[in-house]
Design a protein around this motif. Structure first.
Motif, mmCIF file in Angstrom:
data_model
loop_
_atom_site.group_PDB
_atom_site.id
_atom_site.type_symbol
_atom_site.label_atom_id
_atom_site.label_comp_id
_atom_site.label_asym_id
_atom_site.label_seq_id
_atom_site.Cartn_x
_atom_site.Cartn_y
_atom_site.Cartn_z
ATOM 1 N N UNK A 50 0.898 2.326 -7.278
ATOM 2 C CA UNK A 50 -0.266 1.854 -6.530
ATOM 3 C C UNK A 50 -1.250 1.179 -7.476
ATOM 4 N N UNK A 51 -2.130 0.377 -6.894
ATOM 5 C CA UNK A 51 -3.216 -0.244 -7.648
ATOM 6 C C UNK A 51 -4.509 0.475 -7.285
ATOM 7 N N UNK A 52 -5.157 1.124 -8.228
ATOM 8 C CA UNK A 52 -6.391 1.842 -7.926
ATOM 9 C C UNK A 52 -7.518 0.930 -7.443
ATOM 10 N N UNK A 53 -7.456 -0.351 -7.792
ATOM 11 C CA UNK A 53 -8.536 -1.270 -7.453
ATOM 12 C C UNK A 53 -8.297 -2.032 -6.148
ATOM 13 N N UNK A 54 -7.196 -1.761 -5.456
ATOM 14 C CA UNK A 54 -6.941 -2.442 -4.182
ATOM 15 C C UNK A 54 -6.093 -1.548 -3.281
ATOM 16 N N UNK A 55 -5.533 -2.135 -2.235
ATOM 17 C CA UNK A 55 -4.771 -1.339 -1.270
ATOM 18 C C UNK A 55 -3.263 -1.508 -1.409
ATOM 19 N N UNK A 56 -2.761 -1.981 -2.534
ATOM 20 C CA UNK A 56 -1.320 -2.213 -2.704
ATOM 21 C C UNK A 56 -0.610 -0.930 -3.132
ATOM 22 N N UNK A 57 0.522 -0.658 -2.469
ATOM 23 C CA UNK A 57 1.367 0.493 -2.800
ATOM 24 C C UNK A 57 2.823 0.055 -2.723
ATOM 25 N N UNK A 58 3.615 0.520 -3.669
ATOM 26 C CA UNK A 58 5.051 0.247 -3.693
ATOM 27 C C UNK A 58 5.788 1.579 -3.656
ATOM 28 N N UNK A 59 6.702 1.729 -2.707
ATOM 29 C CA UNK A 59 7.568 2.912 -2.632
ATOM 30 C C UNK A 59 8.947 2.491 -3.126
ATOM 31 N N UNK A 60 9.323 2.943 -4.296
ATOM 32 C CA UNK A 60 10.597 2.579 -4.921
ATOM 33 C C UNK A 60 11.714 3.441 -4.352
ATOM 34 N N UNK A 61 12.705 2.799 -3.716
ATOM 35 C CA UNK A 61 13.840 3.537 -3.150
ATOM 36 C C UNK A 61 15.157 3.212 -3.850
ATOM 37 N N UNK A 62 15.213 2.082 -4.541
ATOM 38 C CA UNK A 62 16.413 1.685 -5.273
ATOM 39 C C UNK A 62 15.964 1.032 -6.575
ATOM 40 N N UNK B 277 9.652 -0.243 -0.005
ATOM 41 C CA UNK B 277 8.617 -0.675 0.932
ATOM 42 C C UNK B 277 7.347 -0.985 0.143
ATOM 43 N N UNK B 278 6.767 -2.136 0.466
ATOM 44 C CA UNK B 278 5.515 -2.565 -0.143
ATOM 45 C C UNK B 278 4.439 -2.535 0.942
ATOM 46 N N UNK B 279 3.353 -1.825 0.670
ATOM 47 C CA UNK B 279 2.253 -1.703 1.625
ATOM 48 C C UNK B 279 1.043 -2.425 1.044
ATOM 49 N N UNK B 280 0.555 -3.394 1.794
ATOM 50 C CA UNK B 280 -0.646 -4.145 1.412
ATOM 51 C C UNK B 280 -1.330 -4.569 2.697
ATOM 52 N N UNK B 281 -1.586 -5.866 2.824
ATOM 53 C CA UNK B 281 -2.113 -6.381 4.098
ATOM 54 C C UNK B 281 -1.100 -6.163 5.204
ATOM 55 N N UNK B 282 0.166 -6.266 4.860
ATOM 56 C CA UNK B 282 1.287 -5.998 5.761
ATOM 57 C C UNK B 282 2.179 -4.963 5.083
ATOM 58 N N UNK B 283 3.047 -4.335 5.862
ATOM 59 C CA UNK B 283 4.033 -3.409 5.314
ATOM 60 C C UNK B 283 5.395 -4.050 5.478
ATOM 61 N N UNK B 284 6.146 -4.149 4.374
ATOM 62 C CA UNK B 284 7.444 -4.827 4.432
ATOM 63 C C UNK B 284 8.379 -4.316 3.350
ATOM 64 N N UNK B 285 9.683 -4.510 3.582
ATOM 65 C CA UNK B 285 10.668 -4.252 2.547
ATOM 66 C C UNK B 285 10.548 -5.357 1.513
ATOM 67 N N UNK B 286 10.801 -5.048 0.258
ATOM 68 C CA UNK B 286 10.736 -6.104 -0.742
ATOM 69 C C UNK B 286 11.339 -5.707 -2.064
ATOM 70 N N UNK B 287 11.695 -6.732 -2.832
ATOM 71 C CA UNK B 287 12.156 -6.562 -4.212
ATOM 72 C C UNK B 287 10.962 -6.758 -5.129
ATOM 73 N N UNK B 288 10.919 -6.019 -6.223
ATOM 74 C CA UNK B 288 9.862 -6.180 -7.206
ATOM 75 C C UNK B 288 10.419 -5.772 -8.560
ATOM 76 N N UNK B 289 9.818 -6.295 -9.622
ATOM 77 C CA UNK B 289 10.280 -5.982 -10.966
ATOM 78 C C UNK B 289 9.290 -5.014 -11.609
ATOM 79 N N UNK B 290 9.766 -3.823 -11.902
ATOM 80 C CA UNK B 290 8.887 -2.775 -12.441
ATOM 81 C C UNK B 290 8.444 -3.110 -13.861
ATOM 82 N N UNK B 291 9.262 -3.845 -14.617
ATOM 83 C CA UNK B 291 8.844 -4.260 -15.963
ATOM 84 C C UNK B 291 7.612 -5.164 -15.879
#
Length: 127
Positions: free
Chosen positions: A36-48, A59-73
Motif C-alpha cells: 500500500x501507499x501510505x500517502x494515497x489510496x493505492x493497494x496491491x494484493x499479490x496473489x501470484x 488485485x489493485x485497488x485505487x480509483x477502481x478495483x481491477x486485476x493487474x500485473x505489476x513489478x515488485x522490483x
C-alpha cells in the motif's frame, strides 16, 4: 530505512503460487502479500509472483478495483515525490498479512476494501 517488499516467506510461497497458478479462483485466490501507499489510496494484493523477474499479479485497488500485473522490483524503488516525506519509500508491505494465510476476499474485507461482484465465486453471486 527501506522496508523489503519481498521476504523469504513470500519467495518460498511463490514456488506454489507462481504466475498463472491461481487462474479462475477469483476471490478464493490465496494472498501472498499486501502492499500500500501510505500517502494515497493505492493497494496491491499479490496473489501470484515470479521472484526471478519481480513480476506479480493480483488485485489493485485505487480509483477502481481491477486485476493487474505489476513489478515488485519497480515498486521497491518508488520514492515519494513531494512534501515532507520526499525521497522516502512510497510503497510499503503490510506486516500483518502473511503469505498463504488468507484468501483475497478475506484479506480485502479485513482491510476495509469493497469486494467487487466480479471477484465473488459464481455460487456466491447467485445467492
Amino acid at each position: 530505512m527501506t522496508q523489503k517488499l519481498i521476504t523469504a516467506a513470500i519467495t518460498n510461497a511463490s514456488k506454489k503460487f507462481g504466475l498463472y497458478s491461481q487462474d479462475g479462483k477469483r476471490g478464493k485466490a490465496v494472498v501472498l502479500a499486501r502492499f500500500f501507499t501510505p500517502a494515497s489510496n493505492m493497494t496491491w494484493y499479490l496473489t501470484e509472483f515470479d521472484p526471478e523477474t519481480g513480476d506479480g499479479f493480483g488485485v489493485v485497488v485505487g480509483c477502481e478495483t481491477e486485476w493487474g500485473y505489476f513489478n515488485v522490483n519497480e515498486m521497491q524503488n518508488a520514492k515519494m515525490q513531494s512534501g515532507l516525506f520526499r525521497g522516502m519509500q512510497a510503497i510499503e508491505r503490510d506486516i500483518y498479512v502473511s503469505p498463504k494465510k488468507q484468501t483475497l476476499i478475506e484479506c480485502m474485507k479485513a482491510n476495509g476494501d469493497r469486494i467487487p461482484s466480479w471477484l465473488l465465486p459464481e455460487e456466491e453471486k447467485a445467492a
